[in-house]
Design an enzyme around this catalytic site. Sequence first.
Site, PDB file in Angstrom:
ATOM      1  N   ARG A  88       0.831  -1.202   0.000  1.00  0.00           N
ATOM      2  CA  ARG A  88       0.000   0.000   0.000  1.00  0.00           C
ATOM      3  C   ARG A  88       0.869   1.257   0.000  1.00  0.00           C
ATOM      4  NH1 ARG A  88      -2.703  -3.596   3.537  1.00  0.00           N
ATOM      5  NH2 ARG A  88      -4.862  -4.050   2.945  1.00  0.00           N
ATOM      6  N   ASP A 148     -10.399  -4.631   8.095  1.00  0.00           N
ATOM      7  CA  ASP A 148      -9.422  -5.496   8.768  1.00  0.00           C
ATOM      8  C   ASP A 148     -10.081  -6.330   9.862  1.00  0.00           C
ATOM      9  OD1 ASP A 148      -7.440  -4.380   7.159  1.00  0.00           O
ATOM     10  OD2 ASP A 148      -6.977  -2.817   8.621  1.00  0.00           O
ATOM     11  N   ARG A 151     -12.006  -9.234   8.437  1.00  0.00           N
ATOM     12  CA  ARG A 151     -11.096 -10.331   8.081  1.00  0.00           C
ATOM     13  C   ARG A 151     -10.625 -11.074   9.326  1.00  0.00           C
ATOM     14  NH1 ARG A 151      -8.055  -6.652   3.454  1.00  0.00           N
ATOM     15  NH2 ARG A 151      -9.464  -7.241   1.737  1.00  0.00           N
ATOM     16  N   HIS A 175      -3.550   0.669   8.584  1.00  0.00           N
ATOM     17  CA  HIS A 175      -4.157  -0.251   7.622  1.00  0.00           C
ATOM     18  C   HIS A 175      -3.078  -0.715   6.650  1.00  0.00           C
ATOM     19  CE1 HIS A 175      -7.132  -2.081   5.063  1.00  0.00           C
ATOM     20  NE2 HIS A 175      -6.903  -1.252   4.057  1.00  0.00           N
TER      21      HIS A 175
END
Length: 313
Positions: A88, A148, A151, A175
């Site tokens: 990211r 998140d 998950r 994140h």
Amino acid sequence: MKITVVGAGAVGATCADNIARRQLAQEVVLLDIKEGLSEGKALDMFQTATLCGFDTKITGSTNDYAKTAGSDVVVITSGLPRKPGMTREELIGTNANIVKGVTDNILKHSPEAIIIIVSNPMDTMTYLSLKTSGLPKNRIIGMGGILDSARFKTYLSLALDCPPNDIQGTVIGGHGDTTMIPLTRLATRNGIPVGQFLDGETLQKVAADTMVGGATLTKLIGTSAWYAPGAAVAELVESIVRDQKHIFPCCVALDGEYGQSDICLGVPVVIGKNGWEQIIDYKLNDEEQAAFNKSADAVRNMNDVLKTLDLGI
């Protein structure tokens, strides 16, 4: 109620679809720079209205921000998605200019909007929007922690062989694959700490799988995920427009909370009609606080890159 989603790629389109199906607004506007993409996807979605039982109008626009005027909530998904092997963080240079431009154009037409950032790297893009928009901090929210946490709860349910909705669990911090912090100590199954069912090694694996959850999907499908991110955004939007006061882990501006300042990072917050309304203190233990501080240091290093890009920070 009017909601705009900027970026009609897989994530943005799935956001708009979820928002429309939940009937969270009278109108959803989907905007993109690619000619015809948002119009086509919006029309396709709108044609499901009689099939899925919703009345929300869905409008597509090719870069015409005038059509977004008067939006109450704006979701920014614009930018390049991750490719296999890409972090990211590597997206900062490209996506920073995109996110700033989108934020500026949105506020010309919707100065009272609450802005939700989905674009990666999400913590840094949230900080960028906060610093360049001039908006009150409660109206800038980064979405990542909700995704998140979803998950995290999924991996816990698989390890426990139980329904996902029996699980409560939260991920805080950045994140990112190395910056998020799944709070295994506080995770529960129907109110019972998951540590009573799973040994330490299994919990460590669940946490590790959670942290690379996005990268795992990127490797499998060749680009960023979209179903869970889209649903996560809709969950956040619903708490805003219906003033539900849900507590979600979101990326927000910290001013001394959790020992950090001048940074946007994932912490549990109350979400209502005013955006994020209160930061909740989870009373981290020493190990968790150390991990949070390390996460903040990594995100702050990414934020420093913004200062080299002539973005007005």
